[in-house]
Design an enzyme around this catalytic site. Structure first.
Site, PDB file in Angstrom:
ATOM      1  N   LYS A 111       0.833  -1.219   0.000  1.00  0.00           N
ATOM      2  CA  LYS A 111       0.000   0.000   0.000  1.00  0.00           C
ATOM      3  C   LYS A 111       0.862   1.261   0.000  1.00  0.00           C
ATOM      4  O   LYS A 111       0.609   2.189  -0.749  1.00  0.00           O
ATOM      5  CB  LYS A 111      -0.928   0.047   1.245  1.00  0.00           C
ATOM      6  CG  LYS A 111      -1.845  -1.149   1.410  1.00  0.00           C
ATOM      7  CD  LYS A 111      -2.810  -0.948   2.581  1.00  0.00           C
ATOM      8  CE  LYS A 111      -2.141  -0.864   3.945  1.00  0.00           C
ATOM      9  NZ  LYS A 111      -1.420  -2.084   4.351  1.00  0.00           N
ATOM     10  N   ARG A 132      -9.280   1.092   9.390  1.00  0.00           N
ATOM     11  CA  ARG A 132      -8.840  -0.260   9.741  1.00  0.00           C
ATOM     12  C   ARG A 132      -9.899  -1.011  10.533  1.00  0.00           C
ATOM     13  O   ARG A 132      -9.671  -2.173  10.884  1.00  0.00           O
ATOM     14  CB  ARG A 132      -7.581  -0.163  10.589  1.00  0.00           C
ATOM     15  CG  ARG A 132      -6.273  -0.412   9.820  1.00  0.00           C
ATOM     16  CD  ARG A 132      -5.144  -0.233  10.787  1.00  0.00           C
ATOM     17  NE  ARG A 132      -3.938  -0.948  10.454  1.00  0.00           N
ATOM     18  CZ  ARG A 132      -2.894  -0.395   9.846  1.00  0.00           C
ATOM     19  NH1 ARG A 132      -2.928   0.847   9.440  1.00  0.00           N
ATOM     20  NH2 ARG A 132      -1.805  -1.117   9.638  1.00  0.00           N
ATOM     21  N   ARG A 165       0.040  -8.482  13.623  1.00  0.00           N
ATOM     22  CA  ARG A 165      -0.601  -7.461  12.796  1.00  0.00           C
ATOM     23  C   ARG A 165      -1.449  -8.096  11.696  1.00  0.00           C
ATOM     24  O   ARG A 165      -2.506  -7.589  11.321  1.00  0.00           O
ATOM     25  CB  ARG A 165       0.459  -6.537  12.196  1.00  0.00           C
ATOM     26  CG  ARG A 165       1.207  -5.760  13.277  1.00  0.00           C
ATOM     27  CD  ARG A 165       2.315  -4.927  12.695  1.00  0.00           C
ATOM     28  NE  ARG A 165       1.785  -3.872  11.877  1.00  0.00           N
ATOM     29  CZ  ARG A 165       2.342  -3.404  10.769  1.00  0.00           C
ATOM     30  NH1 ARG A 165       3.478  -3.917  10.345  1.00  0.00           N
ATOM     31  NH2 ARG A 165       1.790  -2.448  10.093  1.00  0.00           N
ATOM     32  N   ARG A 219      11.205  -8.022   5.615  1.00  0.00           N
ATOM     33  CA  ARG A 219      11.144  -6.711   6.257  1.00  0.00           C
ATOM     34  C   ARG A 219      11.676  -6.802   7.687  1.00  0.00           C
ATOM     35  O   ARG A 219      12.349  -5.915   8.182  1.00  0.00           O
ATOM     36  CB  ARG A 219       9.677  -6.293   6.331  1.00  0.00           C
ATOM     37  CG  ARG A 219       9.420  -4.892   5.929  1.00  0.00           C
ATOM     38  CD  ARG A 219       8.052  -4.544   6.458  1.00  0.00           C
ATOM     39  NE  ARG A 219       7.233  -3.908   5.460  1.00  0.00           N
ATOM     40  CZ  ARG A 219       6.004  -3.460   5.722  1.00  0.00           C
ATOM     41  NH1 ARG A 219       5.467  -3.613   6.910  1.00  0.00           N
ATOM     42  NH2 ARG A 219       5.323  -2.869   4.800  1.00  0.00           N
ATOM     43  N   ARG A 240      11.714   0.965  12.000  1.00  0.00           N
ATOM     44  CA  ARG A 240      10.405   0.478  12.437  1.00  0.00           C
ATOM     45  C   ARG A 240      10.531  -0.567  13.538  1.00  0.00           C
ATOM     46  O   ARG A 240      10.896  -1.704  13.304  1.00  0.00           O
ATOM     47  CB  ARG A 240       9.624  -0.085  11.245  1.00  0.00           C
ATOM     48  CG  ARG A 240       9.209   0.999  10.285  1.00  0.00           C
ATOM     49  CD  ARG A 240       8.179   0.494   9.308  1.00  0.00           C
ATOM     50  NE  ARG A 240       6.979  -0.005   9.958  1.00  0.00           N
ATOM     51  CZ  ARG A 240       5.823  -0.142   9.331  1.00  0.00           C
ATOM     52  NH1 ARG A 240       5.705   0.198   8.091  1.00  0.00           N
ATOM     53  NH2 ARG A 240       4.780  -0.623   9.969  1.00  0.00           N
TER      54      ARG A 240
HETATM   55  P1  AMP Z   1       1.049   0.876   9.197  1.00  0.00           P
HETATM   56  O1  AMP Z   1       2.291   1.639   8.919  1.00  0.00           O
HETATM   57  O2  AMP Z   1      -0.149   1.383   8.455  1.00  0.00           O
HETATM   58  O3  AMP Z   1       1.220  -0.592   9.019  1.00  0.00           O
HETATM   59  O4  AMP Z   1       0.704   1.121  10.762  1.00  0.00           O
HETATM   60  C1  AMP Z   1       1.616   0.811  11.794  1.00  0.00           C
HETATM   61  C2  AMP Z   1       0.856   0.685  13.111  1.00  0.00           C
HETATM   62  O5  AMP Z   1       0.230   1.925  13.436  1.00  0.00           O
HETATM   63  C3  AMP Z   1      -0.279  -0.337  13.111  1.00  0.00           C
HETATM   64  O6  AMP Z   1       0.178  -1.638  13.363  1.00  0.00           O
HETATM   65  C4  AMP Z   1      -1.157   0.201  14.230  1.00  0.00           C
HETATM   66  O7  AMP Z   1      -0.607  -0.094  15.509  1.00  0.00           O
HETATM   67  C5  AMP Z   1      -1.036   1.705  14.043  1.00  0.00           C
HETATM   68  N1  AMP Z   1      -2.079   2.217  13.117  1.00  0.00           N
HETATM   69  C6  AMP Z   1      -1.884   2.755  11.880  1.00  0.00           C
HETATM   70  N2  AMP Z   1      -3.044   3.124  11.336  1.00  0.00           N
HETATM   71  C7  AMP Z   1      -4.002   2.809  12.223  1.00  0.00           C
HETATM   72  C8  AMP Z   1      -5.420   2.923  12.227  1.00  0.00           C
HETATM   73  N3  AMP Z   1      -6.094   3.432  11.172  1.00  0.00           N
HETATM   74  N4  AMP Z   1      -6.087   2.481  13.332  1.00  0.00           N
HETATM   75  C9  AMP Z   1      -5.436   1.983  14.395  1.00  0.00           C
HETATM   76  N5  AMP Z   1      -4.114   1.836  14.459  1.00  0.00           N
HETATM   77  C10 AMP Z   1      -3.382   2.238  13.374  1.00  0.00           C
END
Ligand code: AMP
Length: 200
Positions: free
Chosen positions: A13, A88, A148, A127, A137
């Protein structure tokens, strides 16, 4: 164009959202990036989010909805945006609908990047190794990524039928190379743009 890119962690994404921003000026709205910069700046939000993110869980809906409501009001979003990592949960999807309606905006498409579970494990393992080699990260270790993925299946995948019912959902095979995924996304956007200019 205002779109959502949906898909599990590792589906690509972020890569596609960045490309759409560079090529079309569609602003990448990555809630993950927003949270990571809050963590880096040690803000109150960052302190609250860090442990949740490190464990692979989701940050509270009200917090996330507030962040996006604020960001989407910035003038740059008027040119179009790609939501990457939001919504999400069903509550986030419903809140997004209300928020867009209030602002007189609408979604043009929801694009699901479909990936095979086993291949995804390979990707996220890659990763995770990079993370061990020094990526910033902290949530990139294999146990957290498994978590996740589970959270995605349990809480995020259920929003797919929500968008299908609205006639907004498009599937793209995320197992293809980056260029082929890009082409498939561009074809969907071109089709949408064509439909918009057709007289009714
Ligand atoms: P991502 O980079 O989108 O994979 O997000 C990394 C982490 O941020 C996720 O594993 C969640 O802990 C948190 N996170 C990101 N976006 C959301 C969201 N829309 N709702 C809740 N937690 C989020």
């Amino acid at each position: 164009m205002n779109i959502i890119l949906l898909g599990p962690p590792g589906a690509g994404k972020g890569t596609q959202a960045k490309r759409l921003e560079a090529e079309r000026g569609m602003v990448q709205l990555s809630t993950g990036d927003m949270l990571r910069s809050a963590v880096a700046s040690k803000s109150a939000l960052g302190r609250e989010a860090q442990a949740i993110m490190d464990a692979g869980h989701l940050v509270r809906d009200d917090v996330m909805i507030g962040i996006i409501a604020d960001r989407i009001s910035h003038p740059d979003c008027a040119k179009g945006f790609t939501l990457d990592g939001f919504p999400r949960t069903t509550a986030q999807a419903e809140a997004l609908d209300r928020m867009l309606k209030e602002k007189g905006l609408r979604l043009n498409a929801v694009i699901e990047l479909k990936v095979d579970q086993n291949a995804l494990f390979d990707r996220i393992q890659g990763r995770a190794s990079e993370a061990e080699a020094g990526s910033e990260r902290a949530d990139d270790n294999i146990g957290v990524l498994r978590k996740r993925l589970e959270v995605y299946q349990g809480q995020t995948a259920p929003i797919i039928p929500y968008y299908k019912k609205k006639g907004l959902l498009h599937e793209v095979n995320g197992m293809q190379g980056i260029g082929a995924v890009a082409k498939a996304i561009d074809a969907i956007l071109a089709h949408k743009a064509n439909k918009e200019i057709q007289p009714c």
